[in-house]
Design a protein around this motif. Sequence first.
Motif, PDB file in Angstrom:
ATOM      1  N   CYS A 148       0.800  -1.225   0.000  1.00 10.47           N
ATOM      2  CA  CYS A 148       0.000   0.000   0.000  1.00 10.47           C
ATOM      3  C   CYS A 148       0.832   1.272   0.000  1.00 10.47           C
ATOM      4  CB  CYS A 148      -0.925   0.006   1.213  1.00 10.47           C
ATOM      5  SG  CYS A 148      -0.029   0.002   2.781  1.00 10.47           S
ATOM      6  N   GLY A 149       2.150   1.167   0.234  1.00  8.08           N
ATOM      7  CA  GLY A 149       2.949   2.381   0.337  1.00  8.08           C
ATOM      8  C   GLY A 149       2.539   3.193   1.555  1.00  8.08           C
ATOM      9  N   SER A 150       2.327   4.479   1.367  1.00  4.34           N
ATOM     10  CA  SER A 150       1.934   5.333   2.486  1.00  4.34           C
ATOM     11  C   SER A 150       0.495   5.098   2.920  1.00  4.34           C
ATOM     12  CB  SER A 150       2.110   6.810   2.107  1.00  4.34           C
ATOM     13  OG  SER A 150       1.151   7.191   1.134  1.00  4.34           O
ATOM     14  N   GLY A 151      -0.317   4.515   2.043  1.00  2.50           N
ATOM     15  CA  GLY A 151      -1.706   4.257   2.382  1.00  2.50           C
ATOM     16  C   GLY A 151      -2.616   5.459   2.227  1.00  2.50           C
ATOM     17  N   LEU A 152      -2.176   6.467   1.479  1.00  5.56           N
ATOM     18  CA  LEU A 152      -2.999   7.668   1.325  1.00  5.56           C
ATOM     19  C   LEU A 152      -4.286   7.373   0.555  1.00  5.56           C
ATOM     20  CD1 LEU A 152      -3.382  10.663   1.806  1.00  5.56           C
ATOM     21  CD2 LEU A 152      -1.988  11.128  -0.224  1.00  5.56           C
ATOM     22  N   LEU A 153      -4.192   6.577  -0.495  1.00  4.80           N
ATOM     23  CA  LEU A 153      -5.403   6.208  -1.238  1.00  4.80           C
ATOM     24  C   LEU A 153      -6.362   5.439  -0.336  1.00  4.80           C
ATOM     25  CD1 LEU A 153      -7.071   5.918  -3.840  1.00  4.80           C
ATOM     26  CD2 LEU A 153      -5.737   3.862  -4.364  1.00  4.80           C
ATOM     27  N   GLU A 154      -5.816   4.528   0.447  1.00  3.73           N
ATOM     28  CA  GLU A 154      -6.644   3.737   1.345  1.00  3.73           C
ATOM     29  C   GLU A 154      -7.296   4.620   2.417  1.00  3.73           C
ATOM     30  OE1 GLU A 154      -3.772   1.017  -0.638  1.00  3.73           O
ATOM     31  OE2 GLU A 154      -3.685   3.007   0.252  1.00  3.73           O
ATOM     32  N   TRP A 155      -6.566   5.652   2.867  1.00  4.47           N
ATOM     33  CA  TRP A 155      -7.165   6.592   3.814  1.00  4.47           C
ATOM     34  C   TRP A 155      -8.368   7.285   3.182  1.00  4.47           C
ATOM     35  CZ3 TRP A 155      -8.500  11.664   3.965  1.00  4.47           C
ATOM     36  CH2 TRP A 155      -8.813  12.198   5.224  1.00  4.47           C
ATOM     37  N   LEU A 156      -8.217   7.705   1.944  1.00  4.40           N
ATOM     38  CA  LEU A 156      -9.332   8.348   1.238  1.00  4.40           C
ATOM     39  C   LEU A 156     -10.534   7.413   1.142  1.00  4.40           C
ATOM     40  CD1 LEU A 156      -7.543  10.208  -1.693  1.00  4.40           C
ATOM     41  CD2 LEU A 156      -9.166  11.243  -0.098  1.00  4.40           C
ATOM     42  N   MET A 157     -10.282   6.167   0.800  1.00  4.45           N
ATOM     43  CA  MET A 157     -11.370   5.190   0.674  1.00  4.45           C
ATOM     44  C   MET A 157     -12.142   5.056   1.982  1.00  4.45           C
ATOM     45  SD  MET A 157      -9.381   2.191  -1.389  1.00  4.45           S
ATOM     46  CE  MET A 157      -9.069   2.251  -3.160  1.00  4.45           C
ATOM     47  N   ALA A 158     -11.397   4.901   3.079  1.00  5.04           N
ATOM     48  CA  ALA A 158     -12.033   4.700   4.375  1.00  5.04           C
ATOM     49  C   ALA A 158     -12.726   5.966   4.859  1.00  5.04           C
ATOM     50  CB  ALA A 158     -11.003   4.226   5.394  1.00  5.04           C
ATOM     51  N   ALA A 159     -12.083   7.121   4.655  1.00  4.38           N
ATOM     52  CA  ALA A 159     -12.654   8.384   5.119  1.00  4.38           C
ATOM     53  C   ALA A 159     -13.948   8.719   4.392  1.00  4.38           C
ATOM     54  CB  ALA A 159     -11.645   9.515   4.934  1.00  4.38           C
ATOM     55  N   ALA A 160     -14.052   8.292   3.129  1.00  4.72           N
ATOM     56  CA  ALA A 160     -15.237   8.592   2.328  1.00  4.72           C
ATOM     57  C   ALA A 160     -16.357   7.571   2.521  1.00  4.72           C
ATOM     58  CB  ALA A 160     -14.857   8.655   0.845  1.00  4.72           C
ATOM     59  N   ALA A 161     -16.134   6.569   3.369  1.00  3.44           N
ATOM     60  CA  ALA A 161     -17.107   5.489   3.518  1.00  3.44           C
ATOM     61  C   ALA A 161     -18.356   5.911   4.278  1.00  3.44           C
ATOM     62  CB  ALA A 161     -16.453   4.290   4.220  1.00  3.44           C
ATOM     63  N   GLY A 162     -18.267   7.005   5.012  1.00  2.00           N
ATOM     64  CA  GLY A 162     -19.444   7.502   5.719  1.00  2.00           C
ATOM     65  C   GLY A 162     -19.873   6.576   6.839  1.00  2.00           C
ATOM     66  N   GLU A 163     -21.169   6.293   6.905  1.00  3.37           N
ATOM     67  CA  GLU A 163     -21.715   5.469   7.980  1.00  3.37           C
ATOM     68  C   GLU A 163     -21.252   4.024   7.900  1.00  3.37           C
ATOM     69  OE1 GLU A 163     -25.912   5.882   8.027  1.00  3.37           O
ATOM     70  OE2 GLU A 163     -25.871   8.021   8.559  1.00  3.37           O
ATOM     71  N   HIS A 164     -20.893   3.564   6.707  1.00  4.34           N
ATOM     72  CA  HIS A 164     -20.389   2.194   6.565  1.00  4.34           C
ATOM     73  C   HIS A 164     -18.901   2.188   6.901  1.00  4.34           C
ATOM     74  CE1 HIS A 164     -20.148  -1.922   5.196  1.00  4.34           C
ATOM     75  NE2 HIS A 164     -19.129  -1.611   4.419  1.00  4.34           N
ATOM     76  N   LYS A 165     -18.599   1.998   8.158  1.00  5.61           N
ATOM     77  CA  LYS A 165     -17.226   2.097   8.640  1.00  5.61           C
ATOM     78  C   LYS A 165     -16.348   0.989   8.057  1.00  5.61           C
ATOM     79  CE  LYS A 165     -18.214   5.591  11.280  1.00  5.61           C
ATOM     80  NZ  LYS A 165     -17.734   6.945  10.941  1.00  5.61           N
ATOM     81  N   ILE A 166     -15.166   1.380   7.608  1.00  4.65           N
ATOM     82  CA  ILE A 166     -14.215   0.434   7.026  1.00  4.65           C
ATOM     83  C   ILE A 166     -12.947   0.407   7.884  1.00  4.65           C
ATOM     84  CG2 ILE A 166     -12.774  -0.109   5.037  1.00  4.65           C
ATOM     85  CD1 ILE A 166     -15.697  -0.543   4.505  1.00  4.65           C
ATOM     86  N   SER A 167     -12.534  -0.794   8.274  1.00  4.22           N
ATOM     87  CA  SER A 167     -11.267  -0.979   8.956  1.00  4.22           C
ATOM     88  C   SER A 167     -10.208  -1.270   7.894  1.00  4.22           C
ATOM     89  CB  SER A 167     -11.365  -2.144   9.950  1.00  4.22           C
ATOM     90  OG  SER A 167     -10.104  -2.416  10.526  1.00  4.22           O
ATOM     91  N   MET A 168      -9.235  -0.370   7.767  1.00  6.47           N
ATOM     92  CA  MET A 168      -8.245  -0.449   6.690  1.00  6.47           C
ATOM     93  C   MET A 168      -6.852  -0.680   7.266  1.00  6.47           C
ATOM     94  SD  MET A 168      -8.063  -0.108   3.275  1.00  6.47           S
ATOM     95  CE  MET A 168      -9.367   1.019   2.735  1.00  6.47           C
ATOM     96  N   HIS A 169      -6.169  -1.704   6.749  1.00  6.26           N
ATOM     97  CA  HIS A 169      -4.799  -2.001   7.163  1.00  6.26           C
ATOM     98  C   HIS A 169      -3.949  -2.225   5.919  1.00  6.26           C
ATOM     99  CE1 HIS A 169      -5.561  -2.559  11.537  1.00  6.26           C
ATOM    100  NE2 HIS A 169      -6.782  -2.841  11.097  1.00  6.26           N
ATOM    101  N   GLY A 170      -2.646  -2.020   6.080  1.00  5.00           N
ATOM    102  CA  GLY A 170      -1.730  -2.207   4.966  1.00  5.00           C
ATOM    103  C   GLY A 170      -0.662  -3.231   5.285  1.00  5.00           C
ATOM    104  N   LEU A 171      -0.085  -3.785   4.232  1.00  2.00           N
ATOM    105  CA  LEU A 171       1.031  -4.718   4.359  1.00  2.00           C
ATOM    106  C   LEU A 171       2.150  -4.245   3.439  1.00  2.00           C
ATOM    107  CD1 LEU A 171       2.204  -7.388   5.442  1.00  2.00           C
ATOM    108  CD2 LEU A 171       1.176  -8.537   3.474  1.00  2.00           C
ATOM    109  N   GLU A 172       3.345  -4.085   3.997  1.00  2.00           N
ATOM    110  CA  GLU A 172       4.481  -3.609   3.227  1.00  2.00           C
ATOM    111  C   GLU A 172       5.741  -4.406   3.579  1.00  2.00           C
ATOM    112  OE1 GLU A 172       5.805  -1.972   0.969  1.00  2.00           O
ATOM    113  OE2 GLU A 172       4.166  -0.785   0.163  1.00  2.00           O
ATOM    114  N   VAL A 173       6.752  -4.260   2.754  1.00  2.00           N
ATOM    115  CA  VAL A 173       8.074  -4.782   3.045  1.00  2.00           C
ATOM    116  C   VAL A 173       8.987  -3.610   3.432  1.00  2.00           C
ATOM    117  CG1 VAL A 173       7.808  -6.747   1.502  1.00  2.00           C
ATOM    118  CG2 VAL A 173       8.781  -4.626   0.613  1.00  2.00           C
ATOM    119  N   ASP A 174      10.104  -3.926   4.056  1.00  2.00           N
ATOM    120  CA  ASP A 174      11.125  -2.935   4.404  1.00  2.00           C
ATOM    121  C   ASP A 174      10.645  -1.963   5.476  1.00  2.00           C
ATOM    122  OD1 ASP A 174      13.395  -1.455   4.544  1.00  2.00           O
ATOM    123  OD2 ASP A 174      13.431  -0.814   2.454  1.00  2.00           O
ATOM    124  N   ARG A 175      10.492  -2.501   6.672  1.00  2.00           N
ATOM    125  CA  ARG A 175      10.106  -1.689   7.822  1.00  2.00           C
ATOM    126  C   ARG A 175      11.060  -0.507   8.010  1.00  2.00           C
ATOM    127  NH1 ARG A 175       7.761  -2.337  12.957  1.00  2.00           N
ATOM    128  NH2 ARG A 175       7.220  -4.501  12.539  1.00  2.00           N
TER     129      ARG A 175
END
Length: 215
Positions: free
Chosen positions: A73-100
Amino acid sequence: MFDEQTELESLREIYYLTNGASGSWRKLLAFGVSLEQQLKRKLLWIWPTAVDLENYNHFLAKHNIQRILSIGCGSGLLEWLMAAAAGEHKISMHGLEVDRNWWQSKYSVRSFIPLNYVEDAANPSQLDSGFLSNCCNDSPPCAMLFCYFNNRRAFLDYLRIYRGKWLILIGPKPAVGIHTDPNPIQPQLPTDVWILRERLDWTDRNVVAFYEKIA
């Protein structure tokens, strides 16, 4: 042309607009429109429209998909937008990356969603008993997301481990000249297991495809 100072100022504005107190996904979309194309693409590969996000979240709500794990997901900015725009339908969003080390370094853009790291497992098979299976089982329905992913072997490894029933693939429309693997329209999934349920055409020649596991 943008310079380093412009990029830093843009990042500060993005951090402000994604802050819990001052955050506004609509203002973030409007800010993205104002950026020069080169900087816009560097900060976020896909800048969806409000209608794009509305159609995306309508599908999630229709099928009661409540949790999403985004691979690479990289920084997860797109995923943040998706979750923030979900409104009443709450979305739990997590990412998986390499290279901590990179994603937690001072040189990296900060993470906008909670990140997990592949290297936390001693080998890929351990992901099966770890957060991947816990984050993406079938109660409640969840989805695994790949956005402009380009590693066939890794994709198949994740697909083998995945216990959920929904798969979201985002990538370019055909004939755009950008290669991804999997391709959202022709992902070469096991045809007797996965079926295409929805295709959304997003701005700037992007495709969002929803696949459901039926076996």
